[in-house]
Write a protein that holds these residues in place. Structure first.
Motif, short mmCIF file in Angstrom:
data_model
loop_
_atom_site.label_atom_id
_atom_site.label_comp_id
_atom_site.label_asym_id
_atom_site.label_seq_id
_atom_site.Cartn_x
_atom_site.Cartn_y
_atom_site.Cartn_z
N VAL A 72 0.84 -1.20 0.00
CA VAL A 72 0.00 0.00 0.00
C VAL A 72 0.88 1.25 0.00
CG1 VAL A 72 -1.74 1.30 1.28
CG2 VAL A 72 -1.88 -1.19 1.17
N ALA A 73 1.88 1.27 0.87
CA ALA A 73 2.78 2.42 0.96
C ALA A 73 3.54 2.62 -0.35
CB ALA A 73 3.75 2.24 2.12
N ARG A 74 4.00 1.54 -0.94
CA ARG A 74 4.76 1.63 -2.19
C ARG A 74 3.88 2.13 -3.33
NH1 ARG A 74 8.72 3.32 -4.94
NH2 ARG A 74 9.31 2.02 -6.67
N LEU A 78 4.52 5.52 -5.46
CA LEU A 78 4.62 5.54 -6.93
C LEU A 78 3.68 6.57 -7.53
CD1 LEU A 78 4.77 1.70 -7.57
CD2 LEU A 78 6.61 3.34 -8.06
N ILE A 79 2.48 6.66 -6.99
CA ILE A 79 1.49 7.62 -7.49
C ILE A 79 1.97 9.05 -7.25
CG2 ILE A 79 -0.86 8.50 -7.13
CD1 ILE A 79 -1.60 5.48 -6.55
N ARG A 80 2.54 9.30 -6.07
CA ARG A 80 3.06 10.65 -5.76
C ARG A 80 4.25 11.02 -6.65
NH1 ARG A 80 2.49 9.07 -0.47
NH2 ARG A 80 4.69 8.62 -0.32
N SER A 84 2.77 8.60 -14.24
CA SER A 84 2.41 7.38 -14.95
C SER A 84 1.46 6.49 -14.15
CB SER A 84 3.65 6.56 -15.28
OG SER A 84 4.54 7.31 -16.06
N TYR A 85 1.45 6.66 -12.83
CA TYR A 85 0.62 5.82 -11.97
C TYR A 85 -0.51 6.65 -11.39
CZ TYR A 85 4.75 2.87 -12.31
OH TYR A 85 5.79 2.12 -12.79
N VAL A 86 -1.70 6.04 -11.31
CA VAL A 86 -2.87 6.77 -10.83
C VAL A 86 -3.57 5.98 -9.74
CG1 VAL A 86 -3.22 7.98 -13.02
CG2 VAL A 86 -4.34 5.79 -12.64
N GLU A 87 -4.42 6.70 -8.98
CA GLU A 87 -5.23 6.07 -7.93
C GLU A 87 -6.21 5.10 -8.54
OE1 GLU A 87 -5.47 5.91 -4.68
OE2 GLU A 87 -3.92 7.35 -4.18
N ALA A 93 0.27 0.39 -11.67
CA ALA A 93 0.62 0.78 -10.30
C ALA A 93 0.60 -0.44 -9.38
CB ALA A 93 -0.33 1.86 -9.78
N TYR A 94 -0.42 -1.29 -9.52
CA TYR A 94 -0.50 -2.50 -8.70
C TYR A 94 0.73 -3.39 -8.96
CZ TYR A 94 -5.35 -2.15 -6.97
OH TYR A 94 -6.50 -1.81 -6.31
#
Length: 145
Positions: A72-74, A78-80, A84-87, A93-94
């Motif tokens: 979860v933290a990683r 990555l999103i922050r 390229s990665y989104v919520e 991202a997963y």
């Protein structure tokens, strides 16, 4: 692998007729899945990985939040850090979070071991027949048996 949607998180939803209906529907679907696999459904499902199936009593995301906080933290990191990665349920991202997070989620580890063991077994005759049906459907032709 499937989400049972009958665990504590789903039971903790606000009391309502809709909640009861959702839990009954999920239990019925779970029973059908076990019947399809030729197995008897346990009275109460819990998160586990067995030789022929893996089940998450609420869902995969609930399991990840409670049992693999490093994932979860990683994922959040990555999103922050990247555009390229989104919520949300974002496959890249997963996947990147799973590849680079520390720790070892035991149920997922068991899932991989069980999957590898299954791939080394010969395919049962009935599964070969089912594959012929699926092949015929994907080609647009009649099912073969």
């Amino acid at each position: 692998m499937f989400d049972a949607y009958t665990g504590p998180e789903n039971q903790a939803a606000p009391d309502s007729d809709k909640k009861s209906e959702n839990l009954r529907d999920a239990a019925a679907k779970n029973e059908k899945l076990f019947n399809y696999m030729g197995l008897r459904a346990p009275a109460r499902l819990s998160t586990e990985s067995e030789a022929r199936y893996t089940v998450f009593e609420d869902g995969l995301e609930t399991y990840l939040r409670s049992d693999w906080p490093a994932w979860v933290a990683r994922r959040k990191e990555l999103i922050r850090q990247s555009g390229s990665y989104v919520e949300g349920k974002h496959v890249p991202a997963y996947a990147e979070a799973a590849r680079t997070a520390s720790g070892e989620p035991m149920v997922l580890h068991s899932l991989l071991e069980n999957t590898m063991a299954l791939t080394k077994q010969p395919i049962p005759q009935e599964a070969k027949s089912d594959a012929g049906i699926a092949e015929g459907l994907t080609r647009g032709g009649p099912p073969t048996r």
